[in-house]
Design a protein around this motif. Structure first.
Motif, PDB file in Angstrom:
ATOM      1  N   ASP A 120       4.823  -0.376  14.187  1.00 45.57           N
ATOM      2  CA  ASP A 120       3.782   0.619  13.922  1.00 45.57           C
ATOM      3  C   ASP A 120       3.583   0.817  12.427  1.00 45.57           C
ATOM      4  OD1 ASP A 120       3.495   0.931  16.583  1.00 45.57           O
ATOM      5  OD2 ASP A 120       4.509   2.892  16.729  1.00 45.57           O
ATOM      6  N   LYS A 128       4.259  -1.221  10.065  1.00 43.83           N
ATOM      7  CA  LYS A 128       3.606  -2.392   9.480  1.00 43.83           C
ATOM      8  C   LYS A 128       2.111  -2.375   9.740  1.00 43.83           C
ATOM      9  CE  LYS A 128       7.311  -5.769   9.219  1.00 43.83           C
ATOM     10  NZ  LYS A 128       7.925  -6.972   9.811  1.00 43.83           N
ATOM     11  N   GLN A 129       1.754  -1.995  10.962  1.00 47.98           N
ATOM     12  CA  GLN A 129       0.342  -1.978  11.338  1.00 47.98           C
ATOM     13  C   GLN A 129      -0.439  -0.971  10.501  1.00 47.98           C
ATOM     14  OE1 GLN A 129      -0.162  -1.438  15.551  1.00 47.98           O
ATOM     15  NE2 GLN A 129      -2.385  -1.683  15.399  1.00 47.98           N
ATOM     16  N   VAL A 130       0.178   0.209  10.303  1.00 50.31           N
ATOM     17  CA  VAL A 130      -0.479   1.239   9.498  1.00 50.31           C
ATOM     18  C   VAL A 130      -0.708   0.734   8.075  1.00 50.31           C
ATOM     19  CG1 VAL A 130      -0.164   3.529   8.443  1.00 50.31           C
ATOM     20  CG2 VAL A 130       0.372   3.195  10.860  1.00 50.31           C
ATOM     21  N   GLN A 143      -1.000  -2.239   7.095  1.00 51.02           N
ATOM     22  CA  GLN A 143      -2.045  -3.257   7.112  1.00 51.02           C
ATOM     23  C   GLN A 143      -3.428  -2.621   7.164  1.00 51.02           C
ATOM     24  OE1 GLN A 143      -1.102  -6.048  10.203  1.00 51.02           O
ATOM     25  NE2 GLN A 143      -0.560  -7.568   8.675  1.00 51.02           N
ATOM     26  N   GLN A 144      -3.554  -1.653   8.060  1.00 48.78           N
ATOM     27  CA  GLN A 144      -4.837  -0.977   8.235  1.00 48.78           C
ATOM     28  C   GLN A 144      -5.298  -0.307   6.953  1.00 48.78           C
ATOM     29  OE1 GLN A 144      -7.000  -0.234  10.968  1.00 48.78           O
ATOM     30  NE2 GLN A 144      -6.047  -1.976  12.002  1.00 48.78           N
ATOM     31  N   LEU A 145      -4.315   0.297   6.254  1.00 46.88           N
ATOM     32  CA  LEU A 145      -4.656   1.016   5.036  1.00 46.88           C
ATOM     33  C   LEU A 145      -4.767   0.069   3.837  1.00 46.88           C
ATOM     34  CD1 LEU A 145      -2.340   4.123   5.494  1.00 46.88           C
ATOM     35  CD2 LEU A 145      -4.831   4.070   5.685  1.00 46.88           C
ATOM     36  N   ASN A 146      -4.441  -1.183   4.119  1.00 50.23           N
ATOM     37  CA  ASN A 146      -4.520  -2.202   3.076  1.00 50.23           C
ATOM     38  C   ASN A 146      -3.611  -1.878   1.889  1.00 50.23           C
ATOM     39  OD1 ASN A 146      -5.385  -4.669   2.447  1.00 50.23           O
ATOM     40  ND2 ASN A 146      -7.539  -4.122   2.064  1.00 50.23           N
TER      41      ASN A 146
END
Lengths: 704, 456
Positions: free
Chosen positions: A607, A609-611, A613-616
């Motif tokens: 999770d 990591k995904q966050v 990524q999403q926030l760049n």
């Protein structure tokens, strides 16, 4: 014309007679009104006018965090007037029509009797024509409202005969919690805060003149002097429900496991002297423990905890230094024809430093030092006792505080053994509250705070009186003495009697243990009843709380030492307080910094990591092992992902986790039972990070 | 009746003009109808005024006094009693209107019939009537489902009948057999039948009858004889009351209850008790009703009472809206209000005497006197009870107490009195003959009424 004239005079004569009666009527009425008037009017008043008391509502006692500890709620007694006209008219038509549905409703509401037995009860009452048939006592307000919707009752009291008598009762929503301190508001005699603040809580009942009209209903007399009832004010105590709960649980656990007679714990806020919790549990005849007596304000022989007074006096008068050697003589010393004994662990010990003698709680050492220091001038020692306020009441806002018993030098009871025994806490009586007040003063850098229980008095939510922390003595001793005595108290927990207790503890404690053999009335000390006590404060660096634990054991019990009976109770409370209150207090300044370049979050690795990524956001993965959990930390824009280690037998730091993750960790990984309050991210946990945990343990977390 | 008369007038005009239909202009306008109704409302205007005034006072006081009753029975819905009272008012007014429209000579026959009906009715009541306080006074009318006190009916019948007898027997009224006996027999019958259930009412009826007989020129000798006979039972009651009271004072309560039991044959015990209450009343022993009534009177001032609706005693005084309404009037309207009520009744009686003076016919004259004296004597009796001059009796204040059968019978009395008054006006020619032609016709055809004025 003769006949008519004959009739006419008769008519006029009759008319005059009738008129005369009419005049007589008016005359009599005038007589009644003008001559006897005041008599009849006063009779009217005595018959129909009463001075009615208007009850004032008793105030509520709140905890500091706004929970109701004691409040008044209405209760109703239900009775039926079976001779009510409306009920019996037309041969009891109304009663017969409603009895079945009413019985069903009553049975449905109270669920204690079947509809049939209610019917039987009502029928019996009806047959008896009882004007005051008691149906049920103490129904709640909700039940009262519900009942008024029932068939028959809907038709009003004249037709149903149902009467409700309201009585206010005192309710403690937290039941036994701090019961004795909150007190009882009985009519006979009150105790605790209910007693101490009775005049504030009870308010002032008013009165008004009422005139009774039809049906026993009274209406206020117009223009009559009326004094309104002044409702009682609420008091907000210093007690904290959470701390109180923790305290009582900890004490209860120990009392039960050790089958002790009674115990008492006081938790005081160091900086203010506020009593945050006060638990008094005694063993009832049924073997269960109840809040039965306020032991906290009852004077007993304190035992070793009093050695603080002895050592502080000696240090203050510069009669000893901590490194000075004192011979404890294997724990046996003869003085004035009596023998001072130490515990078995003093056997084989002779030369100890003063600090060690204190830390290991040597009676011989203390007695010897006292004799050496004050035998020539015992008043000097008494002066310190006075300075530390061990000879006087603390003045806490509770009634019934018992006076300490201290023998003054020069008193006829003063003997050659008085001084040496006083040195280790015998031959005198002080209350646990006095002891904790003194220890608190040490914790509070020598400033003695007045212990108190009530924060403020409120009237309808508005503060009318606020009690501020009060300093009793700015400085009870010199800074030098304070520094030394603090070292000794810390030493107790690192090298002394309590050294085993705090191994691995995330915070440091300064305390003193006490194990006193208690006199049991006329039987003296033969029953081997020990009073185990433990008084101290934590965390040492910046003391937040001072806790006093005093437990009186059952006769001849093996486990009776201060460190092993009272100590664990202290530790359990301190652990919980440290986790919930102390850490929070210390970490507050950090929270105020709001800078997006500094942050720390934790969560499920994928999770997180995904966050990111999403926030760049770019981050550096520096995890050493790849497990389920990860921390993400930013320091001045430099973001690092790290592994978060979860050990199955140790409490992890939950702070910063979302609820989903917290539940996952606590319930799935650790097998804990979770209580959740609030929403958002975890800000507080009731078990501090790093403490060992077992499966099935309960943990409270607070989210925000 | 109205339609009937309108028809007559319409017929007349149609006949005169020879038309079969009526013109709109020929139909009497509302104004005219009202005017004609007013014209038809004849009789003494003062008496009409007094009746309406008393009715208004009644509505006010009854509305106030029923407050506690309304609270007990109808959850405080006072209006129930207000509307009930207003309904009685309307009914009463209708009775007055219709009875006064009837030629009073018919009442001569009616009086005999009513008197004959009242005897079995009283006997029936005595044995089968509804019991209140041990006294059977009431019977229930089957269809309209209203209880009424048969004695009220019997009293009205008796006084009408007595007026008839007195007027008929004037020639030999001083004669014992021909004059006194026919007059006294009906009185004795009615009083005897009322007495077991309601002694005080019987005594009041007897006393009123005596007054009427005195006015009707019955020999004083005979009247005193009658009083002497009537005093015997009263003397017995009073002496028993005095004797048992003395015993009572000596013995404990339990014993007195037993003596009360032994002397209580029917309502005998109640009578004795009431006399005792009255005679031996000390402050604290005063019966509750009397005590409360006196408090009510004391509460009112001389000029100003507590004001309309402000009575306090209405909540405690039993029958505040009925037997004890006069106390409430004094409480709310002061002594002045009380005196005004007395004044109104006396004025009413005065106007009735005026009718008597003007009435040329013996029966009419006696009817007006008999009924008006009855009514006013009842009123003074009620007021005397209220101010505790006489012991408590169940007599209503005519027209003012809350409606019921007695109210309607009072209205009937007034209707009959007004009927006589209307006839007097016709004979004096105050009312146009056109409207009254039917009545005048009846009148002239009636030969039953002896013309007293001719004899004078």
């Amino acid at each position: 014309m003769d006949i008519k004239r004959d009739i006419l005079w008769r008519v006029y004569l009759s008319y005059i007679l009738v008129a005369a009666v009419g005049v007589f009527v008016i005359a009599k009425a005038t007589y009644i009104q003008q001559v006897q008037g005041s008599h009849w009017r006063s009779m009217s008043d005595s018959l129909h006018v009463r001075l009615q008391e208007i009850d004032a509502e008793r105030g509520t006692i709140f905890s500091e965090d706004g929970e109701m500890l004691s409040t008044s709620i209405p209760q109703f007694d239900v009775s039926i007037d079976f001779a009510a006209e409306g009920l019996r008219e037309k041969n009891g038509k109304r009663f017969k029509e409603n009895i079945d549905s009413l019985s069903w409703c009553l049975s449905n509401l109270f669920k204690d009797n079947s509809a049939n037995s209610y019917k039987k009860i009502l029928q019996e009452g009806y047959n008896s024509k009882d004007r005051n048939f008691l149906l049920r006592k103490k129904i709640t307000y909700t039940e009262y409202q519900e009942m008024n919707k029932f068939p028959l009752l809907r038709q009003g009291k004249y037709k149903s005969g149902f009467k409700f008598e309201q009585k206010d009762i005192r309710l403690n929503p937290y039941q036994s919690l701090a019961f004795r301190t909150i007190g009882l508001a009985r009519d006979s005699f009150k105790v605790g805060l209910e007693m101490a603040y009775d005049s504030v809580l009870k308010g002032r009942s008013g009165s008004r003149l009422v005139r009774y009209i039809a049906g026993g209903v009274s209406v206020p007399v117009e223009d009559a002097l009326e004094t309104e009832a002044e409702n009682g004010k609420d008091i907000v105590t210093t007690l904290d429900v959470f701390i109180q709960e923790v305290t009582e649980n900890a004490l209860m656990k120990m009392l039960v496991s050790n089958e002790a007679q009674h115990g008492c714990v006081i938790v005081m806020e160091t900086k203010t002297g506020k009593v945050k919790a006060i638990a008094n549990l005694g063993r009832g005849s049924d073997g269960a423990y109840h809040e039965d007596y306020n032991y906290a304000i009852n004077a007993t022989e304190p035992g070793s905890t009093f050695k603080l007074v002895t050592l502080m006096s000696l240090l203050e008068d510069k009669k000893v230094s901590l490194n000075q050697i004192v011979n404890v003589q294997n724990g046996v010393w003869q003085v004035a024809g009596q023998t001072v004994y130490d515990d078995d662990d003093m056997k084989g010990k002779t030369d100890l430093t003063v600090k060690q003698a204190f830390e290991l709680s040597s009676n011989v050492g203390m007695a010897k030092l006292a004799i050496a220091g004050y035998s020539n001038n015992p008043s000097q020692f008494f002066h310190h006792i006075k300075k530390f306020r061990m000879d006087t009441l603390t003045g806490i806002d509770l009634t019934g505080e018992r006076k300490p018993v201290i023998i003054r030098p020069g008193n006829k009871l003063w003997g050659p053994t008085t001084l040496p025994w006083m040195a280790f806490g015998y031959n005198l009586q002080v209350t646990p509250l006095q002891t904790i007040t003194l220890y608190n003063a040490v914790a509070n850098n020598g400033t003695m705070m007045h212990p108190y229980l009530v924060n403020s008095i409120n009237e309808q939510g508005i503060n009318v009186k606020k009690f501020q922390p009060k300093i009793v003595d700015e400085k009870i001793c010199s800074d030098e003495t304070l520094k030394l005595i603090k070292q000794c108290l810390e030493g107790v927990c690192t090298e002394g009697t309590a050294r085993k207790l705090f191994i691995g503890s995330p915070y440091k404690v300064a305390a003193k243990t006490g194990t006193a053999l208690m006199a049991n009335g006329s039987r003296g000390y033969t029953d081997q009843i020990f009073q185990s006590s433990f008084v101290g404060y934590f965390p040492v660096e910046n003391p937040q709380y001072t806790i006093s634990v005093v437990i009186v054991n059952k006769p001849h019990v093996a486990n009776h030492f201060g460190a092993s009976v009272a100590g664990p109770v202290f530790k359990e409370i301190a652990d919980r307080l440290y986790a919930t209150k102390v850490i929070e207090n210390n970490s507050k300044p950090n929270n105020e910094k709001r800078d997006s370049s500094f942050f720390k979050y934790a969560g499920y690795r994928t999770d997180v990591k995904q966050v990111m990524q999403q926030l760049n956001l770019k981050y550096k993965d520096s995890s050493t092992v790849t497990n389920d959990w990860a921390n993400i930390t930013a320091t001045a824009g430099h973001i690092v992902l790290n592994n978060k280690n979860i050990e199955t037998n140790k409490m992890p730091l939950l702070k910063g986790l979302g609820l989903k993750d917290a539940v996952n960790i606590c319930e799935n990984d650790l097998g804990l039972k979770l209580n959740i309050k609030g929403k958002g991210k975890v800000i507080e946990q009731s078990i501090a990070a790093g403490l060992p945990v077992a499966k099935g343990q309960v943990i409270n977390i607070y989210l925000n | 009746m109205d339609n009937f008369k309108n028809n007559i007038t319409n017929q007349n005009t149609s006949l005169n003009t020879g038309k079969l239909d009526t013109l709109f202009s020929e139909i009497p306008s509302v104004k005219e109808v009202r005017a004609s109704l007013l014209k038809r409302t004849a009789g003494d205007k003062y008496i009409w005024g007094i009746v309406i005034l008393l009715a208004l006072i009644s509505v006010l006081v009854v509305y106030s006094a029923t407050g506690s009753l309304a609270y007990k029975m109808n959850k405080g819905n006072n209006e129930i009693y207000l509307f009930k009272q207003l309904a009685f008012m309307v009914m009463g007014m209708l009775i007055i209107y219709f009875l006064h429209r009837i030629n009073y000579t018919i009442y001569s026959k009616v009086a005999t019939i009513l008197f004959l009906i009242s005897i079995p009715l009283l006997i029936y009541t005595l044995f089968f009537g509804a019991k209140i306080n041990d006294g059977s006074r009431w019977i229930k009318l089957p269809i309209i489902n209203m209880t009424f006190q048969t004695s009220d009916f019997a009293k009205l019948a008796l006084f009408m009948y007595l007026s008839k007898v007195l007027s008929k027997k004037q020639e030999f009224i001083k004669d014992f057999k021909k004059g006194f006996i026919p007059a006294v027999i009906p009185v004795l019958i009615i009083c005897a039948l009322i007495m077991p259930a309601n002694l005080s009412n019987a005594l009041l009826t007897g006393a009123t009858s005596l007054v009427l007989m005195f006015i009707g020129r019955v020999s004083l000798k005979h009247i005193f004889l009658l009083i002497g006979v009537a005093l015997i039972p009263i003397a017995i009651i009073v002496s028993v009351a005095v004797l048992t009271h003395n015993k009572k004072a000596e013995k404990v309560d339990a014993a007195s209850i037993s003596t009360e039991k032994t002397i209580s044959i029917g309502r005998f015990g109640t009578w004795v008790k009431r006399v005792q209450d009255f005679v031996y009343a000390k402050d604290k022993e005063v019966p509750f009703q009397v005590q409360q009534a006196k408090i009510a009177i004391a509460n009112g001032g001389v000029l100003m009472g507590l004001g309309p609706g402000n009575s306090r005693q209405k909540n405690f005084l039993p029958q505040a809206y009925n037997d004890f309404i006069y106390s409430i009037i004094i409480e709310e309207y002061g002594l002045l209000g009380g005196a005004f009520i007395v004044f109104i009744y006396l004025l009413f009686l005065f106007r009735c005497i005026n009718i008597f003076r003007r009435c040329p016919y013996a029966f009419g004259a006696f009817l007006a006197l008999g009924l008006s004296f009855t009514l006013v004597i009842q009123a003074t009796a009620n007021m005397a009870v209220n101010v505790n001059i006489v012991p408590v009796t169940g007599v209503t204040l005519p027209l003012v107490s809350m409606g019921g059968s007695s109210f309607l019978f009072t209205c009937a009395s007034i209707g009959i009195i007004l009927s006589v008054a209307r006839n007097v006006e016709i004979t004096e020619g105050k009312i146009p003959a056109v409207i009254e032609e039917d009545v005048v016709e009846n009148n002239s055809n009636n030969n039953n009424v002896p013309n007293v004025s001719a004899a004078m």
